[in-house]
Design a protein around this motif. Structure first.
Motif, PDB file in Angstrom:
ATOM      1  N   ASP A 267       3.252 -13.547  -6.191  1.00 36.58           N
ATOM      2  CA  ASP A 267       5.103 -14.361  -6.544  1.00 36.58           C
ATOM      3  C   ASP A 267       6.030 -12.654  -6.324  1.00 36.58           C
ATOM      4  O   ASP A 267       7.113 -13.058  -6.922  1.00 36.58           O
ATOM      5  N   VAL A 268       5.340 -11.777  -6.265  1.00 39.06           N
ATOM      6  CA  VAL A 268       6.262 -10.318  -6.168  1.00 39.06           C
ATOM      7  C   VAL A 268       6.363  -9.715  -4.577  1.00 39.06           C
ATOM      8  O   VAL A 268       5.725  -9.988  -3.414  1.00 39.06           O
ATOM      9  N   PRO A 269       7.664  -9.866  -4.544  1.00 41.74           N
ATOM     10  CA  PRO A 269       8.733  -9.348  -3.707  1.00 41.74           C
ATOM     11  C   PRO A 269       7.755  -7.965  -2.213  1.00 41.74           C
ATOM     12  O   PRO A 269       7.845  -7.108  -3.033  1.00 41.74           O
ATOM     13  N   ASN A 270       7.547  -7.962  -1.115  1.00 43.24           N
ATOM     14  CA  ASN A 270       7.316  -6.817  -0.622  1.00 43.24           C
ATOM     15  C   ASN A 270       8.217  -6.338  -0.280  1.00 43.24           C
ATOM     16  O   ASN A 270       8.532  -5.872   0.995  1.00 43.24           O
ATOM     17  N   VAL A 271       9.207  -4.880  -1.278  1.00 45.81           N
ATOM     18  CA  VAL A 271      10.218  -4.319  -0.560  1.00 45.81           C
ATOM     19  C   VAL A 271       9.344  -2.747  -1.628  1.00 45.81           C
ATOM     20  O   VAL A 271       8.786  -3.093  -1.988  1.00 45.81           O
ATOM     21  N   ARG A 272      10.285  -2.596  -0.268  1.00 43.17           N
ATOM     22  CA  ARG A 272      10.125  -0.850  -1.082  1.00 43.17           C
ATOM     23  C   ARG A 272      11.283   0.111  -1.224  1.00 43.17           C
ATOM     24  O   ARG A 272      12.178   0.143   0.100  1.00 43.17           O
TER      25      ARG A 272
ATOM     26  N   GLY B  64       8.754  -1.209  -6.405  1.00 44.79           N
ATOM     27  CA  GLY B  64       8.056  -1.046  -4.900  1.00 44.79           C
ATOM     28  C   GLY B  64       7.074  -0.874  -3.980  1.00 44.79           C
ATOM     29  O   GLY B  64       7.651   0.036  -4.151  1.00 44.79           O
ATOM     30  N   HIS B  65       6.245  -1.923  -3.609  1.00 49.97           N
ATOM     31  CA  HIS B  65       5.189  -1.118  -2.632  1.00 49.97           C
ATOM     32  C   HIS B  65       5.100  -1.791  -1.619  1.00 49.97           C
ATOM     33  O   HIS B  65       4.101  -1.254  -0.933  1.00 49.97           O
ATOM     34  N   GLY B  66       6.022  -2.212  -0.800  1.00 53.36           N
ATOM     35  CA  GLY B  66       5.992  -2.097   0.654  1.00 53.36           C
ATOM     36  C   GLY B  66       5.393  -3.235   1.058  1.00 53.36           C
ATOM     37  O   GLY B  66       5.385  -4.544   0.428  1.00 53.36           O
TER      38      GLY B  66
ATOM     39  N   MET C  92       0.955  -1.048   0.202  1.00 51.99           N
ATOM     40  CA  MET C  92       0.113  -0.166  -0.222  1.00 51.99           C
ATOM     41  C   MET C  92       0.779   1.488  -0.375  1.00 51.99           C
ATOM     42  O   MET C  92       0.526   2.672   0.060  1.00 51.99           O
ATOM     43  N   GLY C  93       1.874   1.267  -0.169  1.00 54.98           N
ATOM     44  CA  GLY C  93       2.928   2.145  -0.231  1.00 54.98           C
ATOM     45  C   GLY C  93       3.316   2.657   1.422  1.00 54.98           C
ATOM     46  O   GLY C  93       3.614   3.497   1.164  1.00 54.98           O
ATOM     47  N   VAL C  94       2.859   2.082   2.442  1.00 54.79           N
ATOM     48  CA  VAL C  94       3.406   2.102   3.816  1.00 54.79           C
ATOM     49  C   VAL C  94       3.769   0.887   4.184  1.00 54.79           C
ATOM     50  O   VAL C  94       3.824  -0.464   3.395  1.00 54.79           O
ATOM     51  N   ASP C  95       4.121   1.548   5.217  1.00 53.29           N
ATOM     52  CA  ASP C  95       5.081   0.476   5.964  1.00 53.29           C
ATOM     53  C   ASP C  95       4.040  -0.499   6.768  1.00 53.29           C
ATOM     54  O   ASP C  95       4.601  -1.843   7.220  1.00 53.29           O
ATOM     55  N   SER C  96       3.449  -0.088   7.612  1.00 54.29           N
ATOM     56  CA  SER C  96       2.132  -0.686   8.377  1.00 54.29           C
ATOM     57  C   SER C  96       0.990   0.014   8.555  1.00 54.29           C
ATOM     58  O   SER C  96       0.335   1.134   7.856  1.00 54.29           O
ATOM     59  N   ALA C  97      -0.133  -0.466   8.460  1.00 52.29           N
ATOM     60  CA  ALA C  97      -1.588   0.160   9.216  1.00 52.29           C
ATOM     61  C   ALA C  97      -1.353   1.590   9.871  1.00 52.29           C
ATOM     62  O   ALA C  97      -2.114   1.907  10.033  1.00 52.29           O
ATOM     63  N   ALA C  98      -0.464   1.336  10.236  1.00 53.14           N
ATOM     64  CA  ALA C  98      -0.202   2.531  12.339  1.00 53.14           C
ATOM     65  C   ALA C  98       0.205   4.252  11.284  1.00 53.14           C
ATOM     66  O   ALA C  98       0.039   5.053  11.408  1.00 53.14           O
ATOM     67  N   ASP C  99       0.602   4.167   9.817  1.00 49.13           N
ATOM     68  CA  ASP C  99       0.952   4.719   8.988  1.00 49.13           C
ATOM     69  C   ASP C  99      -0.562   5.549   8.409  1.00 49.13           C
ATOM     70  O   ASP C  99      -0.345   6.160   7.833  1.00 49.13           O
TER      71      ASP C  99
END
Length: 373
Positions: A318-323, A328-330, A291-298
């Motif tokens: 299959d898409v790694p969750n990196v940013r 990537g989108h986090g 979601m372009g954020v690190d967690s729901a806390a953002d």
């Protein structure tokens, strides 16, 4: 040691990009986002005969737009709609029935223009075919009393359609789609539950038609799974447009704020829009690459967030969750540490099957949309 960690991070980013590019096919061209006020805005703001100066679509908040129309007589509203259909039809905060009428006028005018292009001997056969395709698309949107809430012919075209009745529904919902959605592919017959119109129809039926659903293709989406899909540029351009839509609904519809359903790359748009409780009653992500954020806390804590479990045949897994380095989108919203409420996906198949009738995911979406989440 730091150099090694940095190298691993860069390698992970490269893997992420390769996965995104390889999962659905290479798309070499990048898209230019359609932004700014609708076509004809300069003529609209200069139209003061007779009455107050119209609000500037580029700067006026939807609440200002609503106040402007509230101060006009029905005759003045109708006259402005007839003279400036592309503006009124895209003006968040304007009365919904006026927007429907304006977009019908704008679609009819654009269809006439495309039919003329299709017969223009100065154009190529490819131009003629493209013009006929667009003219047919406009005809389809004009048929059967469809409720078009927004229509912009620029670029690949944008459109928003209402399924159900915004005047009488108990609740509302907004569908925010991902890649490959535009005016021509808004409600394609193939893969119906992968289109915003198909998702909206399914949710409308699943709620017993108690929820009006807005299928919103109001931003420039990535084409294919190339560089645009791996970066946030188009999402950053789309997020303010989504926020403005939600602000407009708050002042032009009687229901509580809508539940926003965000599919695939659309979940990046939703995350960057960060809706407030005044804009949304809740947010649901499905098939999300992040979601372009690190967690729901953002995100705003006043807007509950649900994340749909990823079915085993959804390639987005299959898409790694990196940013990193703009790629990537986090973090994965379905991860236990992200902070989203989980929703089931039993019965769903593939990347676009979460709204299919009979799935546990659609039943859960109906419950959330009706305020029973």
């Amino acid at each position: 040691m730091r150099r090694f960690r940095f190298g691993r991070a860069v390698a992970a980013t490269a893997v992420a990009l390769a996965a995104v590019l390889g999962a659905g096919g290479w798309a070499a061209d990048t898209q230019t986002a359609v932004t700014g006020p609708p076509p004809g805005s300069a003529d609209w703001t200069a139209d003061t005969s007779p009455g107050p100066r119209p609000p500037d679509p580029a700067t006026a908040a939807p609440a200002e737009v609503a106040a402007f129309f509230a101060g006009l007589s029905p005759a003045r509203q109708d006259a402005l709609t007839a003279r400036h259909p592309l503006v009124v039809g895209n003006l968040d905060g304007a009365p919904v029935p006026l927007r429907y009428r304006a977009n019908a006028l704008a679609l009819a005018a654009e269809r006439t223009r495309e039919l003329a292009r299709a017969a223009d001997p100065a154009l190529t056969p490819q131009d003629h075919e493209a013009a006929r395709t667009r003219a047919e698309r406009y005809r389809a949107l004009l048929d059967g009393g469809r409720h078009v809430l927004a229509f912009d012919p620029r670029g690949r075209g944008q459109v928003a359609e209402v399924f159900g009745d915004l005047a009488t529904a108990r609740r509302t919902a907004v569908i925010v789609p991902g890649s490959d959605i535009d005016l021509l592919r808004f409600d394609r017959a193939s893969d119906p539950y992968g289109t915003p119109a198909g998702m909206a129809r399914a949710l409308l039926d699943a709620t017993g038609r108690q929820t009006a659903v807005i299928a919103w293709a109001g931003y420039t989406t990535p084409l294919g799974l190339g560089p645009d899909a791996a970066t946030e540029d188009l999402a950053r351009a789309g997020a303010p447009r989504l926020a403005r839509l939600l602000d407009g609904l708050a002042v032009s519809t009687p229901q509580p704020p809508p539940t926003v359903f965000c599919h695939s790359y659309g979940s990046v748009v939703c995350g960057l829009a960060r809706p407030t409780p005044a804009q949304a009653s809740g947010m649901v992500v499905l098939g999300s690459p992040g979601m372009g954020v690190d967690s729901a806390a953002d995100l705003d804590p006043g807007v509950p967030l649900w994340a749909t479990a990823r079915n085993g045949s959804d390639w987005i897994g299959d898409v790694p969750n990196v940013r990193l380095l703009g790629l990537g989108h986090g973090a994965d919203p379905t991860g236990p540490g992200f902070g989203a409420h989980p929703l089931p996906a039993t019965g769903a198949h593939g990347h676009t099957g979460y709204f299919a009738p009979g799935t546990a995911s659609l039943a859960a979406y109906a419950a959330v949309a009706l305020g029973r989440g």
